[in-house]
Structure formats: structure tokens, C-alpha cells
Design an enzyme around this catalytic site. Structure first.
Site, PDB file in Angstrom:
ATOM      1  N   SER A  72       0.826  -1.222   0.000  1.00 38.03           N
ATOM      2  CA  SER A  72       0.000   0.000   0.000  1.00 38.03           C
ATOM      3  C   SER A  72       0.853   1.261   0.000  1.00 38.03           C
ATOM      4  O   SER A  72       1.682   1.436   0.888  1.00 38.03           O
ATOM      5  CB  SER A  72      -0.876   0.065   1.262  1.00 38.03           C
ATOM      6  OG  SER A  72      -1.747  -1.014   1.317  1.00 38.03           O
ATOM      7  N   HIS A  91      -3.576  -0.087  -4.680  1.00 37.66           N
ATOM      8  CA  HIS A  91      -2.862  -1.194  -5.324  1.00 37.66           C
ATOM      9  C   HIS A  91      -3.181  -1.150  -6.820  1.00 37.66           C
ATOM     10  O   HIS A  91      -4.320  -1.378  -7.218  1.00 37.66           O
ATOM     11  CB  HIS A  91      -3.320  -2.548  -4.752  1.00 37.66           C
ATOM     12  CG  HIS A  91      -2.786  -2.846  -3.399  1.00 37.66           C
ATOM     13  ND1 HIS A  91      -1.675  -3.631  -3.204  1.00 37.66           N
ATOM     14  CD2 HIS A  91      -3.194  -2.461  -2.169  1.00 37.66           C
ATOM     15  CE1 HIS A  91      -1.429  -3.724  -1.906  1.00 37.66           C
ATOM     16  NE2 HIS A  91      -2.338  -3.024  -1.259  1.00 37.66           N
ATOM     17  N   HIS A  96      -4.858 -10.327  -1.801  1.00 44.01           N
ATOM     18  CA  HIS A  96      -5.051 -10.706  -0.400  1.00 44.01           C
ATOM     19  C   HIS A  96      -6.142 -11.766  -0.319  1.00 44.01           C
ATOM     20  O   HIS A  96      -7.109 -11.730  -1.086  1.00 44.01           O
ATOM     21  CB  HIS A  96      -5.514  -9.495   0.419  1.00 44.01           C
ATOM     22  CG  HIS A  96      -4.685  -8.259   0.248  1.00 44.01           C
ATOM     23  ND1 HIS A  96      -4.810  -7.428  -0.842  1.00 44.01           N
ATOM     24  CD2 HIS A  96      -3.725  -7.722   1.043  1.00 44.01           C
ATOM     25  CE1 HIS A  96      -3.946  -6.429  -0.715  1.00 44.01           C
ATOM     26  NE2 HIS A  96      -3.271  -6.580   0.411  1.00 44.01           N
ATOM     27  N   TYR A 146      -8.397 -11.844   1.846  1.00 43.89           N
ATOM     28  CA  TYR A 146      -9.701 -11.245   2.204  1.00 43.89           C
ATOM     29  C   TYR A 146     -10.480 -10.747   0.990  1.00 43.89           C
ATOM     30  O   TYR A 146     -11.675 -10.501   1.073  1.00 43.89           O
ATOM     31  CB  TYR A 146      -9.530 -10.117   3.243  1.00 43.89           C
ATOM     32  CG  TYR A 146      -8.801  -8.887   2.727  1.00 43.89           C
ATOM     33  CD1 TYR A 146      -9.404  -8.003   1.844  1.00 43.89           C
ATOM     34  CD2 TYR A 146      -7.497  -8.610   3.141  1.00 43.89           C
ATOM     35  CE1 TYR A 146      -8.731  -6.888   1.373  1.00 43.89           C
ATOM     36  CE2 TYR A 146      -6.820  -7.500   2.678  1.00 43.89           C
ATOM     37  CZ  TYR A 146      -7.444  -6.651   1.796  1.00 43.89           C
ATOM     38  OH  TYR A 146      -6.770  -5.548   1.327  1.00 43.89           O
ATOM     39  N   GLU A 147      -9.793 -10.617  -0.159  1.00 48.12           N
ATOM     40  CA  GLU A 147     -10.523 -10.218  -1.364  1.00 48.12           C
ATOM     41  C   GLU A 147     -11.366 -11.372  -1.909  1.00 48.12           C
ATOM     42  O   GLU A 147     -12.150 -11.183  -2.840  1.00 48.12           O
ATOM     43  CB  GLU A 147      -9.534  -9.740  -2.444  1.00 48.12           C
ATOM     44  CG  GLU A 147      -8.805  -8.462  -2.054  1.00 48.12           C
ATOM     45  CD  GLU A 147      -7.737  -8.072  -3.075  1.00 48.12           C
ATOM     46  OE1 GLU A 147      -8.092  -7.439  -4.086  1.00 48.12           O
ATOM     47  OE2 GLU A 147      -6.552  -8.406  -2.854  1.00 48.12           O
ATOM     48  N   ALA A 201       1.899  -2.599   4.602  1.00 41.20           N
ATOM     49  CA  ALA A 201       1.462  -1.699   5.664  1.00 41.20           C
ATOM     50  C   ALA A 201       1.010  -2.591   6.807  1.00 41.20           C
ATOM     51  O   ALA A 201       0.402  -3.638   6.571  1.00 41.20           O
ATOM     52  CB  ALA A 201       0.299  -0.845   5.169  1.00 41.20           C
ATOM     53  N   MET A 241      -2.578  -8.004   6.962  1.00 42.29           N
ATOM     54  CA  MET A 241      -3.491  -8.888   6.239  1.00 42.29           C
ATOM     55  C   MET A 241      -2.861  -9.492   4.978  1.00 42.29           C
ATOM     56  O   MET A 241      -3.578  -9.917   4.071  1.00 42.29           O
ATOM     57  CB  MET A 241      -4.754  -8.106   5.849  1.00 42.29           C
ATOM     58  CG  MET A 241      -5.438  -7.399   7.013  1.00 42.29           C
ATOM     59  SD  MET A 241      -6.838  -6.417   6.450  1.00 42.29           S
ATOM     60  CE  MET A 241      -7.147  -5.394   7.920  1.00 42.29           C
ATOM     61  N   SER A 242      -1.533  -9.522   4.910  1.00 43.15           N
ATOM     62  CA  SER A 242      -0.883  -9.978   3.670  1.00 43.15           C
ATOM     63  C   SER A 242       0.445 -10.652   3.989  1.00 43.15           C
ATOM     64  O   SER A 242       0.716 -11.018   5.132  1.00 43.15           O
ATOM     65  CB  SER A 242      -0.641  -8.780   2.745  1.00 43.15           C
ATOM     66  OG  SER A 242       0.325  -7.912   3.318  1.00 43.15           O
ATOM     67  N   ASN A 255      -0.062   2.657  11.407  1.00 46.05           N
ATOM     68  CA  ASN A 255      -0.919   3.059  12.532  1.00 46.05           C
ATOM     69  C   ASN A 255      -0.595   2.152  13.707  1.00 46.05           C
ATOM     70  O   ASN A 255      -0.118   1.042  13.505  1.00 46.05           O
ATOM     71  CB  ASN A 255      -2.400   2.881  12.147  1.00 46.05           C
ATOM     72  CG  ASN A 255      -2.692   1.446  11.701  1.00 46.05           C
ATOM     73  OD1 ASN A 255      -2.376   1.068  10.568  1.00 46.05           O
ATOM     74  ND2 ASN A 255      -3.252   0.653  12.587  1.00 46.05           N
ATOM     75  N   HIS A 268      -8.859   2.763   6.463  1.00 48.62           N
ATOM     76  CA  HIS A 268      -7.900   2.537   5.377  1.00 48.62           C
ATOM     77  C   HIS A 268      -7.277   3.848   4.876  1.00 48.62           C
ATOM     78  O   HIS A 268      -6.125   3.869   4.441  1.00 48.62           O
ATOM     79  CB  HIS A 268      -8.602   1.798   4.230  1.00 48.62           C
ATOM     80  CG  HIS A 268      -7.679   1.390   3.105  1.00 48.62           C
ATOM     81  ND1 HIS A 268      -6.584   0.569   3.315  1.00 48.62           N
ATOM     82  CD2 HIS A 268      -7.682   1.687   1.784  1.00 48.62           C
ATOM     83  CE1 HIS A 268      -5.959   0.390   2.149  1.00 48.62           C
ATOM     84  NE2 HIS A 268      -6.594   1.057   1.212  1.00 48.62           N
TER      85      HIS A 268
HETATM   86  N1  HPA Z   1      -4.273  -4.197  11.182  1.00 48.61           N
HETATM   87  C1  HPA Z   1      -4.158  -5.036  10.123  1.00 48.61           C
HETATM   88  N2  HPA Z   1      -3.617  -4.675   8.977  1.00 48.61           N
HETATM   89  C2  HPA Z   1      -3.162  -3.415   8.859  1.00 48.61           C
HETATM   90  C3  HPA Z   1      -3.248  -2.496   9.917  1.00 48.61           C
HETATM   91  C4  HPA Z   1      -3.829  -2.920  11.137  1.00 48.61           C
HETATM   92  O1  HPA Z   1      -3.932  -2.159  12.120  1.00 48.61           O
HETATM   93  N3  HPA Z   1      -2.694  -1.339   9.459  1.00 48.61           N
HETATM   94  C5  HPA Z   1      -2.292  -1.565   8.187  1.00 48.61           C
HETATM   95  N4  HPA Z   1      -2.571  -2.827   7.813  1.00 48.61           N
END
Ligand code: HPA
Length: 274
Positions: free
Chosen positions: A32, A63, A85, A87-88, A115, A213-214, A237, A249
Site C-alpha cells: 500500500s 494497489h 489478499h 480477504y478479497e 502496511a 493482512m498480507s 498506525n 484505510h
Molecule cells: N491491522 C491489520 N492490517 C493493517 C493495519 C492494522 O492495524 N494497518 C495496516 N494494515
């Protein structure tokens, strides 16, 4: 026509990428906000994911969906602008098809970026974290199913998933460039929900420093194929519950964007040492 086997899909995709862009020794997955780094390639050629047979198309804002190959510091490097991913809704075979294609194209060194949310309380949003190891909390594994014997063994070793020499080179590069770099364990959760504060306390207890998540499926498949793997996370974050504030996001992309020049400098410095 009969259903294509996974091996046939890998071959078809690899042939299309090789015809369009050629082979490579190093691959970089741009997470990202990092997509622009593909500009750094000299004499670059590209192919859009939708022109690669059997390639998924990324559905996540930030992306792009393009494969680039060119020269960087005298080495043949391919870069994926956008990844897939679980989750997609993609099967992990689809999520990791690009890594199989890389293996076919001669890639020996796999660099993955992402990220991530900061779990370690000593981290701050905007930090970069060298991935020293991972925890798979998804309940899934991309090597489930018949083993692809031509690519790697049934029971691959993961005791050194992240390459020790590349870790040393990255720490040395960060020190030389004056780029602060955290180190830690990345935990993969499926998403697409951000975690609950209770889940984040759990991951901290389990030894995670960051969550995302990746990345873990790609690392597993790259290791199956015997590639050397380097991973760097951008802590966009602090994870849920660390500060009493909802996550979104947009915030992830904005921080990715703020840090991307430093991230790029670090990657570029490391690739130079490879
Ligand atoms: N959690 C999961 N995936 C992420 C986060 C998060 O806080 N920040 C960026 N990708």
C-alpha cells in the site's frame, strides 16, 4: 476445454510475463502506497495484471495492478505494483501465483513490503519494521493440497524464513543512511476487519510486534521455492486499542504516503548491496 491445472496456469502466466518483460533475479512486492518505486527501474517494461492469463486483479485502493521489470543497480529486478489478499476472496493459490511466476522467471531474492498495525508499544505510527519472523494466525496455508514437487519440498523448513544475511545487510544499510528501523515479528490475520483490541492484546501476548493482512502467504511460497526472503513493514498506525481511536484505510494510505520516500531510500540502498 478441460480445466487448466495450477501448473499449467503458472506456465501460461509466466510465459506472458516473460514475453512482455523478460526475466529477473530480484523481485519486490510493493505494498500500500509504495507503488511509485517502480519508476526507479531503468529500461523498464511492464504488463498489466489483466493481460496476464490467470492473474487475479487487485481490488484494493492504493494497489495498481501492474508488473514491471527493469534494471536497478545493475541487477534485473521485477516489481509488483499491487498484490492480492485472501480477504478479497482469492484462493491462496491465486494470492501466491505471482511468486510461482517469479520462481519460473529466475527470481532468487524476494523482497516483500506491506502496511501493518503496530502491536509493540515501543513503536510509533510511521516507523519502518524489518520483519525478523512471522506468525500465521489465519488458519490457512498456501501449500495446502498436492505438493508442487517441481517447485519445492512437501515439508519446507521455516526456521529461517527471513534471510539472515539480508537482515544484516538491511540493518547496515539503515544505519549507513541514518534511517531508524525497528525489528519484529509480523502476524498475519485474514482481515478485512481491523482487529479488536482483545485480538491485539492476544497477538502481543503471542509475541507479535505488528499485524497485517498480507505477506505471509507470499513468504511461505517463496521459501518453498528456496528464495531468500526480506520483508519490511511500514507501521502505518498503532493497532486497535493502543490508542482509543477508530482505524480506517485512509489513515493507512496517508501514512504510507508520508513514509514512502524513506521506505524507498531504504529498499534502494539494500538492493544496491544485493
Ligand atoms: N491491522 C491489520 N492490517 C493493517 C493495519 C492494522 O492495524 N494497518 C495496516 N494494515
Amino acid at each position: 476445454m478441460a480445466e487448466m491445472t495450477y501448473l499449467q496456469k503458472i506456465d501460461a502466466a509466466a510465459q506472458a510475463v516473460e514475453r512482455a518483460c523478460g526475466r529477473a533475479e530480484i523481485a519486490v512486492v510493493l505494498g500500500s502506497g509504495l507503488g511509485d518505486y517502480a519508476d526507479a527501474l531503468e529500461n523498464a517494461k511492464y504488463i498489466d495484471y489483466h493481460d496476464i492469463p490467470y492473474f487475479p486483479v487487485s481490488t484494493v485502493p492504493g494497489h495498481k495492478g501492474r508488473w514491471h521489470t527493469g534494471t536497478l543497480h545493475g541487477k534485473r529486478v521485477c516489481m509488483m505494483q499491487g498484490r492480492f489478499h485472501a480477504y478479497e476472496g482469492y484462493d491462496l493459490n491465486d494470492v501466491t501465483l505471482p511468486v510461482r511466476v517469479m520462481q519460473k522467471l529466475g527470481v532468487k531474492t524476494f523482497v516483500v513490503t506491506n502496511a501493518a498495525g503496530g502491536v509493540n508499544l515501543a513503536f510509533n505510527a510511521g516507523d519502518l519494521m524489518l520483519i525478523t519472523d512471522f506468525i500465521n494466525l489465519s488458519g490457512k496455508n498456501p501449500l495446502t493440497g498436492p505438493n508442487l514437487d517441481a517447485f519445492g519440498p512437501r515439508f519446507p523448513d521455516m526456521s529461517r524464513a527471513m534471510d539472515r544475511d539480508l537482515i544484516k545487510q538491511t540493518l547496515a544499510t539503515a544505519a549507513k543512511l541514518g534511517i531508524p528501523l525497528q525489528q519484529g515479528v509480523y502476524a498475519w490475520l485474514n482481515g478485512p476487519t481491523f482487529e479488536t483490541p482483545a485480538e491485539i492484546r492476544m497477538t502481543r501476548t503471542l509475541g507479535a510486534d505488528a499485524v497485517g493482512m498480507s505477506t505471509v502467504p507470499e513468504i511461505i511460497v517463496a521459501r518453498h521455492g528456496g528464495m531468500r526472503v526480506l520483508g519490511v513493514s511500514c507501521i502505518t498506525n498503532m493497532a486497535a486499542g493502543v490508542v482509543d481511536q477508530p482505524l480506517n484505510h485512509e489513515e493507512v494510505m496517508e501514512m504510507g504516503n508520508r513514509v514512502k520516500d524513506t521506505f524507498r531510500k531504504l529498499l534502494d540502498g539494500v538492493i544496491e548491496t544485493m
